[in-house]
Design an enzyme around this catalytic site. Structure first.
Site, short mmCIF file in Angstrom:
data_model
loop_
_atom_site.label_atom_id
_atom_site.label_comp_id
_atom_site.label_asym_id
_atom_site.label_seq_id
_atom_site.Cartn_x
_atom_site.Cartn_y
_atom_site.Cartn_z
N ASP A 145 -45.94 -4.12 -22.79
CA ASP A 145 -45.94 -5.37 -23.53
C ASP A 145 -47.37 -5.87 -23.77
OD1 ASP A 145 -44.23 -7.67 -24.45
OD2 ASP A 145 -45.38 -8.75 -22.93
N GLU B 227 -47.30 -1.64 -27.09
CA GLU B 227 -47.11 -2.66 -28.13
C GLU B 227 -48.48 -3.23 -28.45
OE1 GLU B 227 -45.01 -6.98 -28.97
OE2 GLU B 227 -46.16 -6.61 -27.16
#
Ligand code: GLC
Length: 559
Positions: free
Chosen positions: A209, A261
């Site tokens: 993330d 990401e």
């Protein structure tokens, strides 16, 4: 030479937004046992892997992206034993499992942050995060002008032991998500141990993330437009973190992978995340930001293939996610076309995505053609809606719980007699449910199943070269090495299709022309040969050139 047959290189991965997928215990929130009960559905859909959004203990200020304990499961979602059972059953069904790791920030309820608050300025506990004195007289202003992604300043002031205003801490997202200080080796050591905890349990992959923000400029300068180097995006230091992680993953048996990401203004910057010895993949969000246009799609495809090929990585493709407006609505809105057109376009875009080399990431509900829901303001739950003071609508509209059956109150999301789903489902949800679509061979679900199955049989083993063939304005025609062709019509008139055997089409054809807002797959009897006189619009060769003997003339195409 890198291995070419790792499972993730050409996988169809399905994003499970856990709290909205399937609720087993009736609290209105999806959970791990609910997901486990639906694994056969995912297997039959024809995907290769699932990515599960965070399930760790968390106060849920950002729906799990605020982790209070990285080595456990939130009781609302199940237990560690439930996770192990899920993983085992997924593996038995041949499905790989990618979990979501959140290393940029913890929850403010994490034991380390609570210890940091309990100690004073400069303590070892505070060094795990970014605590700084404020600016201005008596430090009343935040240390710099950085803004939270959800709105408002990226800094919150804490109080000292006597209740007096004291230092500020950094949170690039919600105040309940304090950013970790990755310049502190203790943070790196902790995460390596967390990685091992989950790799030991047998996970196949990790989605990282906010991967681009872990490293911050130690001078904490104000953010200024046009600076050569962003103070917290894509800094060179961040890459050494993933190189270390890569050695950890490589020390495990099997093809363990990590996907970052990250967003960056340049595709070449993104490619750094997948250069040798770093991440295996990086999400490619370019398509999410692209309007319905054959020329734009062509540009995204060509740019993506060229950038990852330069570092010998495999591309990824994303049309939807829990952070974006659902494809059906995205493709309806700009032209004010109805949702029916949006759905036709979403189905067409899927065929284009699945015809490409690399991994396709499908978001739950995409296979049902779910539109974005206009969640009533009183029911909204996204921190982006609250933190922006209502100026950003937030992401709830793509996160509404999945309809499994036709009947209200929750369309099979929760068992009968449960609490209402955490976000309200619209009245039309039953018509879009899995049960309804399973009865209709022309449904979007049936189409996804067919497309995913054909992708396996027709595209497996192809080299990763793509030729963009010359075609009429408003259309895009892509070819793979065996003569597998995908044609897309974004124009307003029917277009002449390639002369080949029709394999699958995103819509019915009333006549022999490819209708607007549709795409189709064809098999040509021989690989296409872009004409020397009329070079291909774009041509991206596999690393090392095309397979011996295959379409030699295509070398003339422009890259
Ligand atoms: C990622 C997640 C998003 C979350 C944010 C902060 O972008 O996809 O849902 O809000 O990180 O963790």
């Amino acid at each position: 030479m890198p291995e070419r047959d790792e499972w993730w290189r050409n996988a169809a991965c399905y994003e499970v937004y856990l709290r909205s997928f399937a609720d087993s215990d009736g609290d209105g929130l999806g959970d791990l046992p609910g997901l486990r009960s639906r694994l056969p559905y995912l297997h039959d859909l024809g995907i290769d892997a699932i990515w599960i959004t965070p399930f760790y203990p968390s106060p849920q200020v950002d729906h799990g992206y605020d982790v209070a304990d990285y080595r456990d499961v939130d009781r609302r979602f199940g237990t560690l034993a439930d996770f192990d059972g899920l993983l085992e059953e997924a593996h038995e069904l041949g499905l790989r499992v990618i979990i979501d790791l959140v290393p940029n920030h913890t929850s403010a309820q994490h034991a380390h942050f609570r210890a940091a608050l309990a100690t004073g300025s400069g303590s070892a506990e505070r060094q795990r995060y970014h605590f700084r004195p404020g600016a201005g007289r008596a430090g009343i202003r935040p240390p710099n002008n950085w803004r939270s992604a959800f709105g408002g300043p990226a800094w919150t002031r804490v109080t000292g032991a006597e209740g007096q205003p004291a230092e500020w801490y950094l949170h690039l997202h919600h105040p309940g998500q304090p950013d970790l200080n990755w310049a502190n080796p203790a943070v790196g050591a902790e995460f390596e141990s967390i990685l091992r905890f989950w790799l030991d349990r047998g996970v196949d992959g990790l989605r990282i993330d906010v991967a681009m923000s872990l490293a911050k400029d130690p001078g904490f300068p104000d953010l200024r437009r046009g600076d050569d180097q962003h103070p917290y995006h894509n800094r060179p230091e961040v890459h050494s973190i993933y190189r270390r992680w890569r050695t950890v993953l490589d020390s495990y048996p099997g093809d363990r992978m990590m996907i970052a990401e990250a967003v960056a203004p340049e595709a070449s910057e993104l490619a750094r995340y997948v250069s040798a010895g770093e991440c295996h993949q990086v999400f490619n969000f370019a398509w999410l930001e692209t309007r319905w246009s054959a020329a734009e799609f062509g540009r995204v495809i060509k740019g993506t293939l060229e950038s990852v090929r330069a570092v010998d990585a495999s591309p990824t493709w994303v049309l939807a996610s829990h952070d974006a407006v659902r494809t059906v609505s995205r493709y309806s809105a700009p032209s004010r076309a109805g949702e029916a057109v949006g759905l036709e376009r979403a189905r067409a875009a899927l065929l284009v995505m699945l015809s490409l080399p690399g991994s396709a990431y499908v978001f739950q509900g995409e296979e049902l053609g779910l539109p974005q829901v206009d969640v009533p303001p009183a029911a909204r739950r996204d921190p982006r809606w609250f933190q922006s003071g209502g100026s950003m609508p937030g992401r709830d509209g793509s996160r509404v719980p999945i309809p499994w059956t036709t009947g209200a109150p929750s369309y099979g999301f929760s068992p009968a007699g449960s609490s209402p789903p955490w976000l309200p489902q619209p009245a039309s949800w039953g018509e879009l449910s899995v049960a309804t679509q399973e009865r209709n061979p022309a449904s979007t679900l049936a189409f996804y199943r067919k497309a995913l199955q054909l992708r396996r049989t027709r595209l497996a083993g192809l080299d990763d070269g793509v030729v963009i063939l010359p075609s009429a304005p408003g259309t895009l025609v892509l070819a793979r090495d065996t003569g597998f062709v995908c044609a897309l019509n974004c124009g307003s008139r029917p277009a002449r299709p390639p002369a080949g055997e029709l394999i699958l089409s995103s819509t019915d054809w009333p006549d022999s022309l490819l209708p607007p807002n549709s795409a189709a797959w064809f098999q040509l009897s021989a690989p296409p040969r872009p004409n020397r006189g009329r070079p291909a619009e774009g041509h991206v060769e596999p690393k090392g050139g095309s397979k011996a003997g295959a379409h030699p003339e295509s070398q003339t195409g422009r890259c």
